[in-house]
Scaffold this motif. Structure first.
Motif, PDB file in Angstrom:
ATOM      1  N   PRO A  47      35.508  32.698  27.637  1.00 55.30           N
ATOM      2  CA  PRO A  47      35.093  33.566  26.519  1.00 55.30           C
ATOM      3  C   PRO A  47      34.876  32.811  25.207  1.00 55.30           C
ATOM      4  O   PRO A  47      34.219  33.344  24.300  1.00 55.30           O
ATOM      5  CB  PRO A  47      36.264  34.553  26.390  1.00 55.30           C
ATOM      6  CG  PRO A  47      36.889  34.572  27.739  1.00 55.30           C
ATOM      7  CD  PRO A  47      36.768  33.167  28.240  1.00 55.30           C
ATOM      8  N   LEU A  48      35.417  31.611  25.089  1.00 54.07           N
ATOM      9  CA  LEU A  48      35.257  30.834  23.857  1.00 54.07           C
ATOM     10  C   LEU A  48      33.950  30.045  23.832  1.00 54.07           C
ATOM     11  O   LEU A  48      33.554  29.543  22.775  1.00 54.07           O
ATOM     12  CB  LEU A  48      36.434  29.871  23.686  1.00 54.07           C
ATOM     13  CG  LEU A  48      37.827  30.505  23.585  1.00 54.07           C
ATOM     14  CD1 LEU A  48      38.878  29.413  23.455  1.00 54.07           C
ATOM     15  CD2 LEU A  48      37.906  31.478  22.410  1.00 54.07           C
ATOM     16  N   ILE A  93      32.517  44.257  30.630  1.00 51.96           N
ATOM     17  CA  ILE A  93      33.942  44.439  30.914  1.00 51.96           C
ATOM     18  C   ILE A  93      34.793  43.604  29.968  1.00 51.96           C
ATOM     19  O   ILE A  93      34.511  42.419  29.755  1.00 51.96           O
ATOM     20  CB  ILE A  93      34.248  44.047  32.373  1.00 51.96           C
ATOM     21  CG1 ILE A  93      33.456  44.946  33.324  1.00 51.96           C
ATOM     22  CG2 ILE A  93      35.741  44.155  32.670  1.00 51.96           C
ATOM     23  CD1 ILE A  93      33.626  44.610  34.788  1.00 51.96           C
ATOM     24  N   PRO A  94      35.845  44.187  29.384  1.00 52.31           N
ATOM     25  CA  PRO A  94      36.741  43.410  28.518  1.00 52.31           C
ATOM     26  C   PRO A  94      37.337  42.217  29.248  1.00 52.31           C
ATOM     27  O   PRO A  94      37.537  42.254  30.462  1.00 52.31           O
ATOM     28  CB  PRO A  94      37.828  44.432  28.148  1.00 52.31           C
ATOM     29  CG  PRO A  94      37.172  45.765  28.306  1.00 52.31           C
ATOM     30  CD  PRO A  94      36.212  45.612  29.449  1.00 52.31           C
ATOM     31  N   VAL A  95      37.624  41.171  28.489  1.00 49.13           N
ATOM     32  CA  VAL A  95      38.059  39.906  29.082  1.00 49.13           C
ATOM     33  C   VAL A  95      39.275  40.085  29.987  1.00 49.13           C
ATOM     34  O   VAL A  95      39.316  39.548  31.103  1.00 49.13           O
ATOM     35  CB  VAL A  95      38.359  38.881  27.972  1.00 49.13           C
ATOM     36  CG1 VAL A  95      38.979  37.618  28.567  1.00 49.13           C
ATOM     37  CG2 VAL A  95      37.082  38.543  27.206  1.00 49.13           C
ATOM     38  N   HIS A  96      40.264  40.843  29.538  1.00 46.24           N
ATOM     39  CA  HIS A  96      41.511  40.931  30.295  1.00 46.24           C
ATOM     40  C   HIS A  96      41.366  41.724  31.585  1.00 46.24           C
ATOM     41  O   HIS A  96      42.266  41.686  32.442  1.00 46.24           O
ATOM     42  CB  HIS A  96      42.615  41.552  29.429  1.00 46.24           C
ATOM     43  CG  HIS A  96      42.393  43.004  29.092  1.00 46.24           C
ATOM     44  ND1 HIS A  96      41.457  43.421  28.181  1.00 46.24           N
ATOM     45  CD2 HIS A  96      42.991  44.137  29.572  1.00 46.24           C
ATOM     46  CE1 HIS A  96      41.476  44.732  28.083  1.00 46.24           C
ATOM     47  NE2 HIS A  96      42.402  45.193  28.925  1.00 46.24           N
ATOM     48  N   LEU A  97      40.237  42.428  31.770  1.00 49.60           N
ATOM     49  CA  LEU A  97      40.033  43.218  32.982  1.00 49.60           C
ATOM     50  C   LEU A  97      39.067  42.570  33.971  1.00 49.60           C
ATOM     51  O   LEU A  97      38.848  43.096  35.054  1.00 49.60           O
ATOM     52  CB  LEU A  97      39.491  44.611  32.612  1.00 49.60           C
ATOM     53  CG  LEU A  97      40.434  45.546  31.865  1.00 49.60           C
ATOM     54  CD1 LEU A  97      39.702  46.810  31.466  1.00 49.60           C
ATOM     55  CD2 LEU A  97      41.661  45.883  32.714  1.00 49.60           C
ATOM     56  N   LEU A 124      48.409  43.926  31.403  1.00 43.92           N
ATOM     57  CA  LEU A 124      47.422  42.861  31.565  1.00 43.92           C
ATOM     58  C   LEU A 124      47.239  42.069  30.274  1.00 43.92           C
ATOM     59  O   LEU A 124      46.998  40.862  30.299  1.00 43.92           O
ATOM     60  CB  LEU A 124      46.077  43.437  32.003  1.00 43.92           C
ATOM     61  CG  LEU A 124      45.909  43.754  33.487  1.00 43.92           C
ATOM     62  CD1 LEU A 124      44.606  44.497  33.714  1.00 43.92           C
ATOM     63  CD2 LEU A 124      45.952  42.483  34.323  1.00 43.92           C
ATOM     64  N   LYS A 125      47.353  42.748  29.158  1.00 40.01           N
ATOM     65  CA  LYS A 125      47.196  42.075  27.871  1.00 40.01           C
ATOM     66  C   LYS A 125      48.435  41.271  27.494  1.00 40.01           C
ATOM     67  O   LYS A 125      48.330  40.179  26.930  1.00 40.01           O
ATOM     68  CB  LYS A 125      46.902  43.101  26.774  1.00 40.01           C
ATOM     69  CG  LYS A 125      45.559  43.796  26.905  1.00 40.01           C
ATOM     70  CD  LYS A 125      45.358  44.800  25.782  1.00 40.01           C
ATOM     71  CE  LYS A 125      44.001  45.485  25.879  1.00 40.01           C
ATOM     72  NZ  LYS A 125      43.788  46.477  24.806  1.00 40.01           N
ATOM     73  N   TRP A 163      40.565  30.208  33.278  1.00 40.80           N
ATOM     74  CA  TRP A 163      39.123  30.017  33.112  1.00 40.80           C
ATOM     75  C   TRP A 163      38.446  31.259  32.543  1.00 40.80           C
ATOM     76  O   TRP A 163      37.812  31.209  31.495  1.00 40.80           O
ATOM     77  CB  TRP A 163      38.496  29.629  34.437  1.00 40.80           C
ATOM     78  CG  TRP A 163      36.995  29.542  34.396  1.00 40.80           C
ATOM     79  CD1 TRP A 163      36.111  30.274  35.132  1.00 40.80           C
ATOM     80  CD2 TRP A 163      36.184  28.679  33.587  1.00 40.80           C
ATOM     81  NE1 TRP A 163      34.820  29.937  34.839  1.00 40.80           N
ATOM     82  CE2 TRP A 163      34.833  28.950  33.885  1.00 40.80           C
ATOM     83  CE3 TRP A 163      36.475  27.706  32.629  1.00 40.80           C
ATOM     84  CZ2 TRP A 163      33.770  28.293  33.266  1.00 40.80           C
ATOM     85  CZ3 TRP A 163      35.413  27.036  32.018  1.00 40.80           C
ATOM     86  CH2 TRP A 163      34.084  27.335  32.332  1.00 40.80           C
ATOM     87  N   TYR A 164      38.591  32.394  33.237  1.00 38.27           N
ATOM     88  CA  TYR A 164      37.882  33.607  32.833  1.00 38.27           C
ATOM     89  C   TYR A 164      38.513  34.302  31.633  1.00 38.27           C
ATOM     90  O   TYR A 164      37.817  34.997  30.882  1.00 38.27           O
ATOM     91  CB  TYR A 164      37.805  34.589  34.002  1.00 38.27           C
ATOM     92  CG  TYR A 164      36.961  34.086  35.132  1.00 38.27           C
ATOM     93  CD1 TYR A 164      35.583  33.962  34.993  1.00 38.27           C
ATOM     94  CD2 TYR A 164      37.538  33.714  36.346  1.00 38.27           C
ATOM     95  CE1 TYR A 164      34.800  33.481  36.032  1.00 38.27           C
ATOM     96  CE2 TYR A 164      36.759  33.240  37.394  1.00 38.27           C
ATOM     97  CZ  TYR A 164      35.393  33.125  37.225  1.00 38.27           C
ATOM     98  OH  TYR A 164      34.626  32.645  38.252  1.00 38.27           O
TER      99      TYR A 164
END
Length: 229
Positions: free
Chosen positions: A81-82, A173-177, A11-12, A75-76
């Protein structure tokens, strides 16, 4: 290395490809569950016991994989996140705790995400894509009618479900998840939406009277919740 560790790593490193596969599969699961749990929601008006509609599931998977997932990653995963809360001054960011700053930024991101994005992007995109994939002769006209009659109902329904989840997601939840978590939690939501949206022979090459029924806001409630998160 466990499966979760491998998946988390992919995912990363490959967010678009992995999310496209995962989202497509989960959207398909949601539609499949809807067809199995609600067989009375006929895809064909002349059938007493409707068969499983593979093409309907394929449409859900195509939308999830090729449209929602790439846009969701952009987007997500990339843009949202920025975004920082403009009402929190630089001085406060330096003196407040990290959790407090994160909370204020999260609340602002949820507000931006829920006030603007569903109504201006997700709902129109879903209607246009699904109307096109369903094989209507004039898909843009069908999408326009659905948006004209049901846009506000779809949006308010969305607000009853997703702000709370997104608040928890954006904070913990971390961004990539986040897209994966939303897709897992929305299997039941997608099932419900698929049940409502695909009633009354939706997806076939309908006769004109059936098409009129689909876009008439005074008919069934099934057209009031068509957006998929």
């Amino acid at each position: 290395m466990s499966f979760f560790d491998k998946y988390n790593r992919l995912l990363k490193t490959h967010p678009f490809r992995v999310n496209m596969v995962t989202t497509g599969l989960l959207f398909g699961v949601g539609d499949g569950v809807a067809q199995k749990l609600f067989p009375s929601n006929h895809d064909h008006l002349d059938e007493e016991k409707p068969k499983y509609n593979v093409y309907r599931t394929m449409r859900a998977m195509i939308y999830g994989s090729c449209f929602f997932a790439p846009c969701g990653v952009l987007w997500y995963g990339k843009r949202l996140p920025l975004i920082k809360n403009p009402f929190v001054s630089v001085k406060n960011r330096e003196t407040w705790s990290k959790n407090r700053v994160h909370l204020y930024d999260t609340l602002y991101r949820v507000a931006i995400d829920q006030i603007f994005i569903p109504g201006l992007f997700w709902i129109p995109m879903y209607n246009i894509v699904m109307s096109t994939l369903s094989g209507y002769e004039n898909p843009l006209e069908v999408a326009f009618h659905k948006l004209q009659h049901n846009w506000w109902n779809v949006l308010t329904t969305n607000w009853m479900v997703w702000p709370g989840f997104q608040l928890i997601s954006f904070f913990y939840i971390p961004v990539h998840l986040r897209i994966v978590a939303a897709n897992i939690c929305s299997v039941g939501w997608n099932c419900f939406l698929s049940y409502l949206y695909n009633g009354k022979a939706h997806g076939d090459h309908q006769k004109e009277e059936i098409l009129d029924h689909l876009v008439d806001p005074d008919e069934e409630i099934e057209e009031t919740t068509m957006v998929v998160y």
